[in-house]
Design a protein around this motif. Structure first.
Motif, short mmCIF file in Angstrom:
data_model
loop_
_atom_site.label_atom_id
_atom_site.label_comp_id
_atom_site.label_asym_id
_atom_site.label_seq_id
_atom_site.Cartn_x
_atom_site.Cartn_y
_atom_site.Cartn_z
N VAL A 9 40.85 54.31 132.68
CA VAL A 9 40.03 55.32 133.35
C VAL A 9 40.38 56.71 132.84
N HIS A 10 41.67 57.00 132.67
CA HIS A 10 42.07 58.31 132.16
C HIS A 10 41.57 58.52 130.73
N VAL A 11 41.64 57.50 129.90
CA VAL A 11 41.14 57.63 128.53
C VAL A 11 39.64 57.87 128.52
N LEU A 12 38.91 57.15 129.35
CA LEU A 12 37.45 57.34 129.40
C LEU A 12 37.07 58.71 129.94
N LEU A 13 37.80 59.21 130.93
CA LEU A 13 37.52 60.55 131.44
C LEU A 13 37.83 61.60 130.38
N TRP A 14 38.93 61.41 129.63
CA TRP A 14 39.29 62.34 128.56
C TRP A 14 38.20 62.34 127.49
N GLY A 55 36.30 70.00 121.83
CA GLY A 55 36.33 69.19 123.04
C GLY A 55 37.69 68.59 123.33
N ALA A 56 38.43 68.22 122.29
CA ALA A 56 39.77 67.67 122.48
C ALA A 56 40.71 68.73 123.04
N PHE A 57 40.64 69.96 122.50
CA PHE A 57 41.46 71.03 123.04
C PHE A 57 41.09 71.33 124.49
#
Length: 92
Positions: A9-14, A55-57
């Motif tokens: 879930v955390h990976v998908l939200l990120w 977006g990653a930052f």
């Protein structure tokens, strides 16, 4: 097993936060390609890559400061989005 789902879930939200500027970059690259009347894969890849880096930052900043679940909870639970808040009409 629950930790696996929590990590997923955390990976998908990120990814949801990181991919949104990438989509904007791809859209902008598409508009530039339409205006120039030719498709440039280098332009599309570079704009998409630049959008993903931005977006990653942004996603890391959100993750470190307030947390991804809190961020998405604020977006989803906003009263204007879920219909709980009804703005009163003006009377003339």
């Amino acid at each position: 097993m629950i930790k696996f789902y929590a990590a997923l879930v955390h990976v998908l939200l990120w990814l949801k936060v990181a991919v949104s500027p990438m989509c904007g970059g791809l859209f902008l690259a598409g508009l530039i390609c339409i205006a120039r009347d030719q498709i440039s894969l280098l332009l599309i890849a570079s704009m998409g890559g630049l959008g993903f880096v931005i977006g990653a930052f942004w996603a890391e900043r959100i993750r470190k400061n307030m947390g991804l679940i809190t961020f998405h909870g604020r977006l989803i639970g906003h009263p204007e989005i879920d219909g709980a808040y009804v703005k009163p009409m003006k009377r003339f």
